[in-house]
Design a protein around this motif. Sequence first.
Motif, short mmCIF file in Angstrom:
data_model
loop_
_atom_site.label_atom_id
_atom_site.label_comp_id
_atom_site.label_asym_id
_atom_site.label_seq_id
_atom_site.Cartn_x
_atom_site.Cartn_y
_atom_site.Cartn_z
N THR A 223 -49.32 -64.27 -4.31
CA THR A 223 -50.22 -63.48 -5.14
C THR A 223 -49.77 -62.02 -4.75
O THR A 223 -49.14 -61.73 -3.52
CB THR A 223 -51.53 -63.60 -5.18
N ARG A 224 -49.89 -61.19 -5.67
CA ARG A 224 -49.85 -59.55 -5.40
C ARG A 224 -50.93 -59.14 -6.08
O ARG A 224 -51.04 -59.14 -7.12
CB ARG A 224 -48.39 -59.30 -5.60
N ALA A 225 -51.74 -58.18 -5.27
CA ALA A 225 -52.83 -57.28 -6.04
C ALA A 225 -52.17 -55.80 -6.17
O ALA A 225 -51.22 -55.71 -5.98
CB ALA A 225 -54.13 -57.23 -5.00
N ALA A 226 -52.97 -55.09 -7.18
CA ALA A 226 -52.61 -53.63 -7.27
C ALA A 226 -52.33 -52.98 -6.17
O ALA A 226 -53.28 -53.06 -5.31
CB ALA A 226 -53.47 -53.26 -8.42
N LEU A 227 -51.73 -51.84 -6.36
CA LEU A 227 -51.42 -50.91 -5.12
C LEU A 227 -52.14 -49.61 -5.62
O LEU A 227 -52.07 -48.74 -5.11
CB LEU A 227 -49.90 -50.47 -4.89
N SER A 228 -53.23 -50.00 -6.51
CA SER A 228 -54.13 -48.77 -7.00
C SER A 228 -55.11 -48.70 -5.80
O SER A 228 -55.20 -49.29 -4.80
CB SER A 228 -54.95 -49.02 -8.25
N LEU B 286 -57.13 -49.75 5.69
CA LEU B 286 -57.92 -50.89 6.14
C LEU B 286 -58.02 -50.74 7.76
O LEU B 286 -59.22 -51.13 8.23
CB LEU B 286 -57.99 -52.15 5.53
N THR B 287 -56.89 -50.69 8.36
CA THR B 287 -56.98 -50.71 9.75
C THR B 287 -57.74 -49.55 10.28
O THR B 287 -58.32 -49.53 11.45
CB THR B 287 -55.44 -50.46 10.26
N ILE B 288 -57.62 -48.13 9.74
CA ILE B 288 -58.43 -47.22 10.04
C ILE B 288 -59.97 -47.37 9.96
O ILE B 288 -60.67 -47.11 10.92
CB ILE B 288 -57.93 -46.02 9.27
N HIS B 289 -60.13 -47.95 8.74
CA HIS B 289 -61.52 -48.39 8.53
C HIS B 289 -62.18 -49.06 9.40
O HIS B 289 -63.54 -48.73 10.04
CB HIS B 289 -61.47 -49.06 7.19
N GLU B 290 -61.57 -50.46 9.81
CA GLU B 290 -62.05 -51.40 10.73
C GLU B 290 -62.17 -50.88 12.37
O GLU B 290 -63.21 -51.13 13.20
CB GLU B 290 -61.58 -52.59 10.62
N TYR C 241 -41.90 -53.17 7.63
CA TYR C 241 -42.52 -52.35 6.82
C TYR C 241 -43.44 -52.97 5.93
O TYR C 241 -43.41 -53.99 5.32
CB TYR C 241 -41.86 -51.70 5.74
N ILE C 242 -44.83 -52.47 6.26
CA ILE C 242 -45.97 -53.35 5.58
C ILE C 242 -46.73 -52.38 4.48
O ILE C 242 -46.98 -51.39 4.87
CB ILE C 242 -47.03 -53.75 6.78
N VAL C 243 -47.07 -53.08 3.28
CA VAL C 243 -47.47 -52.20 2.30
C VAL C 243 -48.71 -53.09 1.59
O VAL C 243 -48.50 -54.28 1.55
CB VAL C 243 -46.39 -52.12 1.00
N GLY C 244 -49.73 -52.65 1.39
CA GLY C 244 -51.02 -53.02 0.96
C GLY C 244 -51.76 -53.81 1.93
O GLY C 244 -51.14 -54.10 2.90
N ASN C 245 -53.10 -53.77 1.79
CA ASN C 245 -54.02 -54.57 2.69
C ASN C 245 -54.18 -55.96 2.17
O ASN C 245 -54.27 -56.31 1.13
CB ASN C 245 -55.48 -53.72 2.66
N GLY C 246 -54.51 -56.85 3.34
CA GLY C 246 -54.78 -58.08 3.14
C GLY C 246 -56.01 -58.63 4.05
O GLY C 246 -56.69 -57.93 4.33
N SER C 247 -55.95 -59.74 4.44
CA SER C 247 -56.87 -60.41 5.37
C SER C 247 -56.82 -59.65 6.54
O SER C 247 -55.91 -59.15 7.26
CB SER C 247 -56.73 -61.88 5.66
N GLY D 106 -51.03 -57.92 5.30
CA GLY D 106 -51.08 -57.13 4.11
C GLY D 106 -50.71 -57.72 2.91
O GLY D 106 -50.90 -58.92 2.94
N GLN D 107 -49.94 -57.12 2.07
CA GLN D 107 -49.68 -57.72 0.68
C GLN D 107 -48.24 -57.83 0.81
O GLN D 107 -47.70 -59.10 0.30
CB GLN D 107 -49.76 -56.72 -0.39
N LEU D 108 -47.15 -56.96 1.06
CA LEU D 108 -45.72 -57.09 1.02
C LEU D 108 -45.38 -56.67 2.50
O LEU D 108 -45.71 -55.88 3.21
CB LEU D 108 -45.32 -56.22 0.11
N TYR D 109 -44.14 -57.43 2.99
CA TYR D 109 -43.46 -57.16 4.20
C TYR D 109 -42.02 -57.14 3.92
O TYR D 109 -41.51 -58.07 3.45
CB TYR D 109 -43.90 -58.44 5.31
N TYR D 110 -41.86 -56.03 4.84
CA TYR D 110 -40.10 -55.93 4.29
C TYR D 110 -39.51 -55.94 5.86
O TYR D 110 -39.95 -55.12 6.85
CB TYR D 110 -39.85 -54.53 3.66
N GLU D 111 -38.46 -56.64 6.03
CA GLU D 111 -37.38 -56.71 7.30
C GLU D 111 -36.84 -55.35 7.44
O GLU D 111 -36.03 -55.24 6.57
CB GLU D 111 -37.09 -57.91 7.44
#
Length: 527
Positions: free
Chosen positions: A213-218, A285-289, A426-432, A446-451
């Motif tokens: 899955t991929r959620a919105a980056l909004s 989200l990392t900042i938040h928690e 490179y990590i984009v989007g928040n996940g679990s 996260g949502q997306l992970y790029y090597e």
Amino acid sequence: MVANSAFGKSIYQEQLLTTIDVRAKKELADVALNTAKAKGASYADIRIGRYLNQAIVTRETRVLNVANSESFGVGIRVLADGCWGFAAGNTVTKEGVAKIAERAVAVAKANAKLGSKPVQLAPQKGYGEVSWKTPIERNAFEVPIKEKIDLLLTANAEAMKGGASFVNSTIFSINEQKYFASTDGSYIDQDIHRLYPNFQVTKIDQTMGAFETRAALSSPVGMGYEYLTPTESEKIGGVVTRYKNRYDMIEDIKNATKNAAEKVAAKSVEPGKYDLVLDPSHLWLTIHESVAHPTELDRVLGYEANYAGTSFLSLEKLKSGNFHFGSKNMNIVADKLQPGSLGLVGYDDEGVKTGKWDIVKDGVLVNFQAIRDQAHMLGLDHSQGCCYAQSWDDVQFQRMPNVSLQPGKDKLSVDDMIKNVEKGIYIVGNGSFSIDQQRYNFQFGGQLYYEIKNGKIVGMLNDVSYQATNQEFWNSLVAVCDERDYRLGGAFNDGKGQPSQSNAVSHGSSTARFNGVNVINTKRKIG
């Protein structure tokens, strides 16, 4: 008439645009304040709140729900015999608010018999009659429902055309019409607007027996419908499309559909130490928690414990003046004034004018978050203006403001940052995520992970999560991109308290690099 909603009673679309005359609210407020003082209160405040919500939910070619709702009532808080008392009701008449005020004083006097220490309330000048409104260009409630549905169904159609197996999309709109008055002499009328467009795309690969899955980056925002005005996007490393102040749902869902298919085929990460390049869509989200919650003063003192724990921080660590939360690149600011943020208001729910202050400066802990009855614990003679209640029938208490990582001072783009990484992700989007009861040991996905290899993005990864202790992680912060990259993320539903309340809050940052972070493989092994 629309379907029932958990937010309050269902109302017609046109009722979302009505308001209550401010003179009538002032008359009600004066009745409540005078009654409370006559019954023995040394201080009193009243919040007259009208909370409006609209939710539009779709899936593939169908509209699942359109819900408009309203919650309207009064909450009165008083100090009597040195203790707090609170009462609320939805009989919004002069007789009704007088009875609520009497009940609040009775609660305070009953509490005082338990022998607790008298409340020390920081002084607060009255502002007289003032008003504040979220700066918006287009009221989301004025936008025809058909226009919103057309956008969502068009987005869904693009996803299905691109090969998505399932897709759902939503637009949530919120308007808080809040009137605050106190015996300090403030009469504050506020009109607060928030918006959250979102979607989730699912891709199933029947041959592999897998799905992704991929959620919105909004981001949820403190803006009007103008947030959904398409704007120029940018590509990072030639692969990641990002948005700053406005959001293009159609472009994002096209990319999300491709990303979901790529994730199915992406190779699984090799565990080990990596340099992480964290996009603001993830880092918020990392900042938040790991920063915002542990710097709430009630958690530090142990008053807030059952709902998501306390804090590894302490008053002693603050007073020492040399507690290194992170590296010198870590500058964290609390800010209730950020344009477009969820926490943007003119005055908090104690009638305190909002502002901004440092929490971490050059890596050193310098402050916490406090309200009027907590200020003296930090040696402050004023509240920091971060008190909030989710509705008129909830008592206000300390809630986090927008807590953000400040941009780097040196000119640095994301592409420039990636060029200097030899082995990274490179990590984009928040996940679990998971974090312990003192907010010290944590794990984030996260949502997306790029090597990243030798300064270039070489492909997508899967099954990535990083683990660290709080100080270990923030002391590994080696670089932050400059202000050109700064963006907000956030949540509509930050929970705290018992009974629990939900708060909307944003967290900003530019893309940041953390060196030598432990990455694990989260792929579940079967058998």
